[in-house]
Design a protein around this motif. Structure first.
Motif, PDB file in Angstrom:
ATOM      1  N   UNK A  48      21.480 -35.543  -8.333  1.00  0.00           N
ATOM      2  CA  UNK A  48      22.022 -36.041  -9.593  1.00  0.00           C
ATOM      3  C   UNK A  48      22.173 -37.549  -9.482  1.00  0.00           C
ATOM      4  N   UNK A  49      21.278 -38.275 -10.138  1.00  0.00           N
ATOM      5  CA  UNK A  49      21.299 -39.728 -10.133  1.00  0.00           C
ATOM      6  C   UNK A  49      21.763 -40.231 -11.496  1.00  0.00           C
ATOM      7  N   UNK A  50      22.381 -41.394 -11.513  1.00  0.00           N
ATOM      8  CA  UNK A  50      22.829 -41.993 -12.768  1.00  0.00           C
ATOM      9  C   UNK A  50      22.955 -43.498 -12.576  1.00  0.00           C
ATOM     10  N   UNK A  51      23.367 -44.209 -13.617  1.00  0.00           N
ATOM     11  CA  UNK A  51      23.444 -45.671 -13.599  1.00  0.00           C
ATOM     12  C   UNK A  51      22.120 -46.271 -13.129  1.00  0.00           C
ATOM     13  N   UNK A  52      21.104 -46.105 -13.975  1.00  0.00           N
ATOM     14  CA  UNK A  52      19.746 -46.590 -13.689  1.00  0.00           C
ATOM     15  C   UNK A  52      19.175 -45.972 -12.412  1.00  0.00           C
ATOM     16  N   UNK A  54      20.503 -45.570  -9.665  1.00  0.00           N
ATOM     17  CA  UNK A  54      20.929 -46.283  -8.457  1.00  0.00           C
ATOM     18  C   UNK A  54      22.181 -45.652  -7.834  1.00  0.00           C
ATOM     19  N   UNK A  55      22.830 -44.763  -8.565  1.00  0.00           N
ATOM     20  CA  UNK A  55      24.036 -44.108  -8.072  1.00  0.00           C
ATOM     21  C   UNK A  55      23.817 -42.603  -8.030  1.00  0.00           C
ATOM     22  N   UNK A  56      24.659 -41.906  -7.271  1.00  0.00           N
ATOM     23  CA  UNK A  56      24.407 -40.496  -7.005  1.00  0.00           C
ATOM     24  C   UNK A  56      25.700 -39.731  -6.796  1.00  0.00           C
ATOM     25  N   UNK A  57      25.681 -38.459  -7.222  1.00  0.00           N
ATOM     26  CA  UNK A  57      26.776 -37.524  -6.965  1.00  0.00           C
ATOM     27  C   UNK A  57      26.268 -36.377  -6.091  1.00  0.00           C
ATOM     28  N   UNK A  58      27.113 -35.919  -5.187  1.00  0.00           N
ATOM     29  CA  UNK A  58      26.884 -34.696  -4.416  1.00  0.00           C
ATOM     30  C   UNK A  58      28.050 -33.769  -4.721  1.00  0.00           C
ATOM     31  N   UNK A  59      27.765 -32.567  -5.229  1.00  0.00           N
ATOM     32  CA  UNK A  59      28.789 -31.651  -5.709  1.00  0.00           C
ATOM     33  C   UNK A  59      29.129 -30.578  -4.674  1.00  0.00           C
ATOM     34  N   UNK A  60      30.201 -29.835  -4.962  1.00  0.00           N
ATOM     35  CA  UNK A  60      30.542 -28.600  -4.246  1.00  0.00           C
ATOM     36  C   UNK A  60      30.753 -28.836  -2.756  1.00  0.00           C
ATOM     37  N   UNK A  61      31.558 -29.830  -2.415  1.00  0.00           N
ATOM     38  CA  UNK A  61      31.687 -30.250  -1.021  1.00  0.00           C
ATOM     39  C   UNK A  61      32.361 -29.220  -0.129  1.00  0.00           C
TER      40      UNK A  61
END
Length: 244
Positions: A48-52, A54-61
């Motif tokens: 899951x990338x966002x902000x052009x 350049x940024x990323x989320x990793x879920x369900x840690x």
């Protein structure tokens, strides 16, 4: 070092508080190492990338490493979350958040579900965030932007609006920032050549639907072996009954 009462008072008045030097150097290193591995792995598989992009989320840690399952139960974090959300609050989501080099500033917002509720919003918190700093947060690398006291306004910011009362909340890796869910906030622009990594432990009141369905997403053996506190955070004690 501020007293607990002073920290709670700052949170009540301003809508956020920085808890200094909560994590040890070893804890930060272990969390950062595991987070970077997940970032790299998921980028290969479709992240899951966002902000052009350049940024990323990793879920369900909680499902992706005991180090995360242990950290979401940190006693000081829970003390502040329970102060805002009640003793039976639950976990809404737990994610890695990478603000990559060159990421633009994001738009000021309030967290879901408040963003979809009619106004005026309740005067009490429905949700709140815990930001675990795995890198220093600086003015240059996109430290969290927010409007102090905006959690008391009863409504969110206007899309595309400009505001002159925004500050950036800086801190050192190992600090944890507690953020009232009603506060107006966003990530800042990362003007450095380094990524900035943090964990976001998002909590909500027990009667609310969390952002993630932990009891379906997390491996059964992890749930079975979880501590009573973790089981409560994952929603075991707040499921609808099955009376017929």
């Amino acid at each position: 070092m501020s007293s607990k009462e002073e920290l709670f008072a700052h949170l009540d008045e301003h809508g956020y508080v920085v808890l200094k030097e909560v994590l040890t150097t070893n804890q930060v290193s272990a969390l950062k190492e595991r987070s970077v591995k997940l970032i790299e792995k998921e980028r290969e598989l479709g992240a899951q990338l966002y902000l052009d992009n350049r940024s990323q989320r990793v879920w369900n840690l909680v499902n992706k490493g005991k180090v995360f399952a242990d950290m979401i139960q940190h006693p000081l974090v829970l003390e502040f979350q329970e102060y805002l959300l009640g003793k039976n609050c639950t976990l809404s989501s737990f994610t890695v958040n990478l603000i990559g080099s060159g990421s633009p500033v994001s738009e000021l917002h309030i967290d879901y579900p408040l963003s979809s509720l009619p106004t005026p919003h309740p005067s009490f918190a429905l949700c709140a965030n815990s930001v675990y700093l795995l890198d220093d947060f600086s003015l240059e690398n996109g430290a969290t932007r927010l409007v102090p006291g905006s959690h008391n306004r009863g409504y969110g910011p206007s899309s595309g609006g400009t505001y002159d009362d925004i500050i950036q909340v800086t801190g050192k890796k190992g600090d944890i920032i507690i953020v009232h869910g009603h506060i107006w906030h966003s990530s800042g622009e990362n003007r450095t050549d380094q990524d900035r990594v943090a964990l976001l432990g998002f909590f909500c009141r027990s009667f609310m639907k969390p952002q993630q369905d932990h009891l379906r997403l997390i491996a059964p053996e992890i749930i079975e072996d979880a501590s009573p506190t973790l089981k409560r955070l994952l929603g075991m004690d707040s499921q609808p009954n099955s009376n017929d």
